[in-house]
Design a protein around this motif. Structure first.
Motif, mmCIF file in Angstrom:
data_model
loop_
_atom_site.group_PDB
_atom_site.id
_atom_site.type_symbol
_atom_site.label_atom_id
_atom_site.label_comp_id
_atom_site.label_asym_id
_atom_site.label_seq_id
_atom_site.Cartn_x
_atom_site.Cartn_y
_atom_site.Cartn_z
ATOM 1 N N SER A 283 0.883 -1.136 0.034
ATOM 2 C CA SER A 283 -0.222 0.132 0.003
ATOM 3 C C SER A 283 0.735 1.068 0.040
ATOM 4 C CB SER A 283 -1.243 -0.106 1.076
ATOM 5 O OG SER A 283 -0.357 0.002 2.451
ATOM 6 N N LEU A 284 0.020 2.387 -0.314
ATOM 7 C CA LEU A 284 1.050 3.872 -0.016
ATOM 8 C C LEU A 284 1.333 4.444 1.098
ATOM 9 C CD1 LEU A 284 0.629 5.175 -4.210
ATOM 10 C CD2 LEU A 284 2.651 3.673 -2.881
ATOM 11 N N ASP A 285 0.155 3.639 2.350
ATOM 12 C CA ASP A 285 -0.241 4.013 3.338
ATOM 13 C C ASP A 285 1.490 3.601 4.065
ATOM 14 O OD1 ASP A 285 -0.290 3.112 6.266
ATOM 15 O OD2 ASP A 285 -1.809 4.886 5.827
ATOM 16 N N LEU A 286 2.099 5.250 4.729
ATOM 17 C CA LEU A 286 3.329 5.268 5.661
ATOM 18 C C LEU A 286 3.955 4.487 6.327
ATOM 19 C CD1 LEU A 286 6.332 6.204 4.907
ATOM 20 C CD2 LEU A 286 5.292 8.360 6.502
ATOM 21 N N THR A 287 2.527 4.440 7.337
ATOM 22 C CA THR A 287 2.570 3.727 8.592
ATOM 23 C C THR A 287 2.555 2.366 8.523
ATOM 24 O OG1 THR A 287 1.609 5.233 9.778
ATOM 25 C CG2 THR A 287 1.775 3.339 10.818
ATOM 26 N N LEU A 291 5.977 -0.760 8.716
ATOM 27 C CA LEU A 291 5.303 -2.393 10.247
ATOM 28 C C LEU A 291 5.653 -3.497 8.783
ATOM 29 C CD1 LEU A 291 2.485 -1.093 11.347
ATOM 30 C CD2 LEU A 291 4.751 -1.685 12.368
ATOM 31 N N GLU A 292 5.235 -3.374 7.458
ATOM 32 C CA GLU A 292 5.691 -4.243 5.939
ATOM 33 C C GLU A 292 7.802 -4.349 6.030
ATOM 34 O OE1 GLU A 292 2.002 -4.227 3.313
ATOM 35 O OE2 GLU A 292 3.891 -3.050 3.016
ATOM 36 N N VAL A 293 8.040 -3.502 5.800
ATOM 37 C CA VAL A 293 9.564 -3.409 6.401
ATOM 38 C C VAL A 293 10.081 -4.234 7.271
ATOM 39 C CG1 VAL A 293 11.428 -2.052 6.300
ATOM 40 C CG2 VAL A 293 9.485 -1.445 4.286
ATOM 41 N N SER A 294 9.888 -3.772 8.373
ATOM 42 C CA SER A 294 10.371 -4.115 9.961
ATOM 43 C C SER A 294 9.969 -5.688 9.775
ATOM 44 C CB SER A 294 10.180 -3.038 10.508
ATOM 45 O OG SER A 294 10.304 -2.403 10.954
ATOM 46 N N ARG A 295 8.996 -6.561 9.558
ATOM 47 C CA ARG A 295 8.433 -7.518 9.835
ATOM 48 C C ARG A 295 8.590 -8.184 8.925
ATOM 49 N NH1 ARG A 295 2.408 -6.071 11.028
ATOM 50 N NH2 ARG A 295 2.083 -4.264 13.292
ATOM 51 N N ALA A 296 9.311 -7.684 7.808
ATOM 52 C CA ALA A 296 10.065 -8.464 6.441
ATOM 53 C C ALA A 296 11.078 -9.216 6.968
ATOM 54 C CB ALA A 296 9.683 -7.734 5.585
ATOM 55 N N VAL A 297 11.970 -8.790 8.183
ATOM 56 C CA VAL A 297 13.832 -9.035 8.153
ATOM 57 C C VAL A 297 13.061 -10.210 9.254
ATOM 58 C CG1 VAL A 297 14.456 -7.504 6.662
ATOM 59 C CG2 VAL A 297 14.206 -7.136 8.959
ATOM 60 N N VAL A 298 12.726 -10.138 10.718
ATOM 61 C CA VAL A 298 12.346 -10.664 11.631
ATOM 62 C C VAL A 298 11.517 -12.044 11.976
ATOM 63 C CG1 VAL A 298 11.991 -10.798 13.909
ATOM 64 C CG2 VAL A 298 12.918 -8.947 13.058
ATOM 65 N N PRO A 299 11.991 -13.424 11.547
ATOM 66 C CA PRO A 299 13.487 -13.523 12.415
ATOM 67 C C PRO A 299 14.403 -13.907 11.012
ATOM 68 C CG PRO A 299 11.870 -15.420 12.687
ATOM 69 C CD PRO A 299 11.072 -14.401 11.413
ATOM 70 N N HIS A 331 12.980 9.618 14.473
ATOM 71 C CA HIS A 331 11.988 8.922 14.916
ATOM 72 C C HIS A 331 12.142 7.298 15.112
ATOM 73 C CE1 HIS A 331 10.100 12.454 16.175
ATOM 74 N NE2 HIS A 331 10.406 12.794 14.990
ATOM 75 N N ARG A 332 11.853 6.779 16.132
ATOM 76 C CA ARG A 332 12.247 5.327 16.049
ATOM 77 C C ARG A 332 10.046 4.869 16.010
ATOM 78 N NH1 ARG A 332 12.598 4.550 20.989
ATOM 79 N NH2 ARG A 332 15.189 4.674 21.195
ATOM 80 N N VAL A 333 10.184 4.440 14.504
ATOM 81 C CA VAL A 333 8.715 4.535 14.088
ATOM 82 C C VAL A 333 8.281 2.817 14.518
ATOM 83 C CG1 VAL A 333 8.902 6.145 12.711
ATOM 84 C CG2 VAL A 333 9.730 4.021 11.993
ATOM 85 N N ALA A 334 9.110 1.719 14.212
ATOM 86 C CA ALA A 334 9.267 0.688 14.438
ATOM 87 C C ALA A 334 10.132 -0.471 15.239
ATOM 88 C CB ALA A 334 8.521 -0.286 12.780
ATOM 89 N N LEU A 335 9.634 -1.015 15.684
ATOM 90 C CA LEU A 335 11.092 -2.407 16.530
ATOM 91 C C LEU A 335 9.607 -3.826 15.932
ATOM 92 C CD1 LEU A 335 13.312 -2.876 17.745
ATOM 93 C CD2 LEU A 335 12.075 -2.264 20.009
ATOM 94 N N ALA A 451 6.130 5.423 -0.456
ATOM 95 C CA ALA A 451 4.714 6.227 0.810
ATOM 96 C C ALA A 451 4.879 7.543 1.235
ATOM 97 C CB ALA A 451 5.449 5.042 1.713
ATOM 98 N N ARG A 452 6.337 8.171 1.619
ATOM 99 C CA ARG A 452 6.437 9.570 1.592
ATOM 100 C C ARG A 452 6.093 10.290 0.898
ATOM 101 N NH1 ARG A 452 9.176 13.607 0.468
ATOM 102 N NH2 ARG A 452 9.697 12.398 -1.084
ATOM 103 N N MET A 453 6.363 10.240 -0.549
ATOM 104 C CA MET A 453 5.897 10.967 -1.410
ATOM 105 C C MET A 453 4.364 11.411 -1.559
ATOM 106 S SD MET A 453 8.635 10.365 -4.732
ATOM 107 C CE MET A 453 7.766 11.765 -5.666
ATOM 108 N N TYR A 454 3.944 9.647 -1.688
ATOM 109 C CA TYR A 454 2.113 9.666 -1.355
ATOM 110 C C TYR A 454 1.329 10.201 -0.270
ATOM 111 C CZ TYR A 454 -2.732 7.863 -1.879
ATOM 112 O OH TYR A 454 -4.470 7.735 -1.850
#
Length: 820
Positions: A283-287, A291-299, A331-335, A451-454
């Motif tokens: 999606s083009l939703d930044l939030t 979350l997708e980027v952070s969850r894609a690499v763990v574990p 800003h820490r936006v996801a963990l 997403a940021r640009m959108y």
């Protein structure tokens, strides 16, 4: 290059930079042999004839194992080996026979003692490359006499010399890499520019060996994943561990068959990157993207992933400018992590903003834009990082873990970075992980920037649209108003639909809905111009048909690129009447309060604004208190592939539905019509409940052009206010009425003056005369005889104004009613 330059040829110490260096370094007599998929020799070079003693006509077509017998490798403790440095790097490697019979599927190298007819046993350095591609060739074997390689560049006997370049890349940042990229067309003149660029990228990024031969005898080679070679037992152990670290399933039969496990690991990484690419950017939703980027690499790739973004990105502002420094807020936006729930939450909460000192790996990553690899976080580094967290000890969470910091970049600007940590018992991040992390970050950075640009453009569009749409008061004289605006769902956030209401003399209200054809900024700009023009002409109290006529003329002067539809209605709450004119717009709906019946008003349609040269006609409609008028744009009722009559019928039905409030009534209409699929246009909706003004709440007087009438005006106003129970407003109202009537008596010409009081939500006082010169607020000095009247009105009134009428002008003021 480092050891292994020129496929194992000893580097020339005297050679300088440039193409000459590579030409000198690589000139060694090589035996070049290719083997097809049946194990038969398909190419036998001159160097092979000299080294192995068999002519080409006897070699081609014979089994390779017959021509290249391997009697055993040199022992590891052989101190006579001519190239100890090479041996230390490559190890002895597997026997050449292992490559010839297909048991190896990855590049291999080593030394062997060969027995050649008519010669003593010779010490041979060899390289074997599996060939992939559509041809029948399966294996490329290069061999050289180790004794000959002791004498660099020695070619006194005139032997045919074959050259190999560029060789192996041991790591991605070896010295001379940039020069190699620039000089490759000179080194390999038979290659095209495009193919040269591909080879450079292959060598620099992934370390594949690429071979090029002189004498126009070129063998195209794309080996399976080129990796640093080690002894087979050690290599398998390390490859299996690395594959297991990623959770990569390595079938047992593959392991048993001796398949290159490091190749499997690389393949797993490619599959991992491909999987990540499919999971992020849905999606083009930044939030959501964060979350997708952070969850894609763990574990699978890491155990902990913390994502940080620059303040401007989180705030939805424009592209961040300048290189980050120690004052830049992140800003820490996801963990995401695999530890027990809540372990990280209190120490590093999501949403926290902080700068990073210059001595940290994070600062190095954000300023250089390159990944930073820390194999193990030492206690000293853990203490240094923990110093940034006041009253929170982060050391137990990070010490002794492997860390990789990767930048999230777009257009060479660092938008943020990810901190990746692995548990101490897990294998450390290595150079291959750094390459994988960099690729992951590059893809994630692009998705985040989209997403940021959108988000930014959407915010700009919403701000623009919001600034162009009026903030209508919910109550006007004798009517309540509710509005809704819905942006187009597919064609952008900015459109040409608008609504408006304008206060008119005589307690009347103008209600407007319009739609500029098209979408985007140009349509919105045209809408803004037309809306301003309607407000200006409405203030002149032009009749609806004349207003549309003037608006059409204006559109013609602005240009012929745009058309617009418009519905203009004037509501007179005292007379209980609507006067409506239509310019190509869908008709309004009138809901009768008496029986709840709804109907589309039958109006002359007229042509859209901008057509030019067409007449407009106004219609008068009697209305009763409580009736509701619904005006909207066609985006609400029109759906592609469906007759617009269906939407209009739904509009009538939903408008008649009982509702507790005006807002609820609007929501009912939107809910009934907006749930149908296929809407792509923006929507403007205006609903007015026509309450009317009772006759007992209106008092009117006609005054002659005699100064004595000023006293009479004060008297009748005083009396009426007492009758309405508004004695508290008498003093202010008397004073202001006295000033307005005095001005009217002084400037009127030939008709009587009209004085009107209207009690509604406020007390409205209007004075009409036949002079069309609007009074202005003046600054009166101590000795000036005139100029204080409107100053008094401006000071005492809640609101005041002037407007022209067809017969002259109206000057009015309002006073706030006392609380009851």
């Amino acid at each position: 290059m480092d050891r292994g330059t020129e496929a194992g040829a000893a580097p020339s110490r005297e050679a300088g930079n440039g193409a000459a260096e590579y030409a000198a370094v690589g000139r060694i007599p090589l035996a070049v042999v290719t083997v097809d998929r049946d194990g038969l020799v398909s190419h036998w070079s001159t160097g092979a004839r000299r080294l192995f003693g068999a002519p080409k006509e006897d070699a081609v077509g014979r089994p390779a194992v017959d021509l290249l017998p391997v009697s055993g490798a040199l022992p590891e403790d052989d101190d006579t080996a001519p190239y100890g440095a090479y041996a230390a790097y490559d190890g002895l490697g597997p026997d050449l026979e292992s490559s010839l019979d297909g048991r190896l599927s990855y590049p291999a190298a080593g030394r062997a003692r060969l027995t050649v007819a008519g010669h003593d046993r010779i010490d041979v350095l060899w390289w074997a490359y599996p060939l992939v591609g559509p041809g029948r060739e399966r294996l490329l074997v290069l061999a050289a006499d180790a004794a000959a390689m002791r004498h660099e560049g020695d070619d006194a006997d005139g032997a045919a010399v074959e050259r190999i370049a560029p060789g192996f890349a041991l790591h991605t940042d070896f010295p001379g890499a940039e020069g190699l990229a620039r000089r490759l067309p000179e080194i390999l003149p038979s290659m095209s520019v495009g193919e040269s660029a591909r080879i450079v990228a292959q060598v620099l990024e992934l370390g594949y060996p690429v071979l090029e031969f002189s004498q126009n005898d070129r063998v195209p080679v794309t080996p399976d994943w080129g990796v640093p070679r080690r002894t087979e037992r050690k290599a398998r152990r390390e490859r299996a561990a690395r594959a297991a670290a990623y959770g990569a399933p390595v079938p047992q039969d593959v392991v048993d068959d001796g398949e290159d496990l490091e190749y499997v690991a690389v393949r797993e990484r490619l599959e991992f990157l491909n999987e990540v690419s499919g999971r992020i950017g849905t999606s083009l939703d930044l939030t959501q993207t964060i979350l997708e980027v952070s969850r894609a690499v763990v574990p699978r790739f890491t155990d902990v992933a913390g994502t940080y973004l620059r303040e401007q990105v989180v705030a939805g502002e424009g592209f961040p400018e300048g290189v980050p420094d120690t004052t830049t807020m992140w800003h820490r936006v996801a963990l995401e992590h695999t530890d027990e729930p809540g372990r990280w939450d209190d120490v590093v909460p999501v949403g926290e903003a902080m700068p990073f000192p210059a001595h940290t790996p994070f600062f190095q990553c954000m300023t250089t834009g390159e990944p930073v690899l820390v194999p193990r976080i030492s206690e000293q580094m853990g203490h240094m990082i923990a110093a940034q967290f006041e009253k929170r000890d982060i050391r137990p969470l990070i010490t002794n873990r492997s860390m990789l910091v990767v930048p999230l970049k777009a257009r060479n600007v660092v938008l943020g970075f990810m901190i990746l940590l692995r548990h101490p018992e897990r294998v450390e991040f290595n150079d291959m992980d750094r390459v994988t992390g960099a690729e992951l970050a590059a893809r994630a950075g692009l998705v985040l920037d989209n997403a940021r640009m959108y988000t930014y453009q959407e915010s700009v569009a919403e701000t623009l649209q919001d600034s162009m749409l009026p903030h209508i008061a919910p109550r006007m004289a004798g009517c309540d108003i509710a509005t809704r605006y819905l942006p187009g769902t597919l064609l952008g956030r900015v459109g040409g639909d608008w609504f408006d209401s304008v206060k008119l003399p005589g307690s009347r209200t103008a209600l407007v809905v319009g739609d500029v054809m098209g979408h985007g900024l140009n349509s919105a700009a045209m809408m803004g111009q037309l809306r301003t023009a309607v407000q200006t002409m409405a203030a002149l109290d032009l009749p609806p048909a004349q207003l549309l006529r003037n608006l059409d003329d204006l559109a013609q002067r602005l240009g012929d690129n745009y058309l617009a539809t418009c519905l203009y209605a004037v509501y007179d709450p005292i007379a209980g009447e609507l006067q409506i004119a239509n310019a190509g717009h869908i008709p309004p709906v009138l809901v009768r309060a008496e029986d709840g019946h709804s109907e589309l008003l039958d109006l002359p349609t007229g042509a859209p604004i901008g057509v030019g040269g067409v007449p407009f006609e106004a219609v008068r409609v009697r209305v009763a208190p409580g009736d509701r008028l619904v005006m909207c744009t066609d985006g609400l009722v029109e759906v592609r592939g469906e007759d617009i009559g269906v939407g209009l019928a739904t509009l009538c039905e939903s408008a008649a539905h009982p509702a507790a409030s005006m807002d609820d009534a609007c929501d009912t209409i939107i809910s009934a019509l907006n749930t149908r699929g296929g809407r792509k246009d923006d929507v403007a909706l205006l609903m007015a409940r026509l309450n009317g003004i009772a006759s007992e709440a209106v008092a009117e007087w006609r005054l002659s052009l005699d100064p004595i009438e000023v006293g009479r005006a004060r008297a009748v106003v005083r009396e009426q206010l007492h009758a309405w129970g508004l004695a508290g407003l008498v003093d202010s109202a008397e004073l202001m009425v006295s000033e307005l009537v005095t001005n009217a008596v002084r400037h009127a010409h030939s008709r009587q003056i009209e004085l009107r009081l209207v009690r509604g939500d406020t007390l409205l006082c209007e004075v009409d005369d036949d002079d069309n010169t609007l009074p202005t607020l003046l600054s009166a000095g101590p000795g000036d005889e005139f100029g204080r009247g409107l100053r008094v009105v401006s000071t005492l009134a809640r609101e005041w104004g002037t407007s022209r009428t067809s017969a002259g002008k109206t000057v009015w003021f309002e006073l706030t009613l006392p609380r009851r």
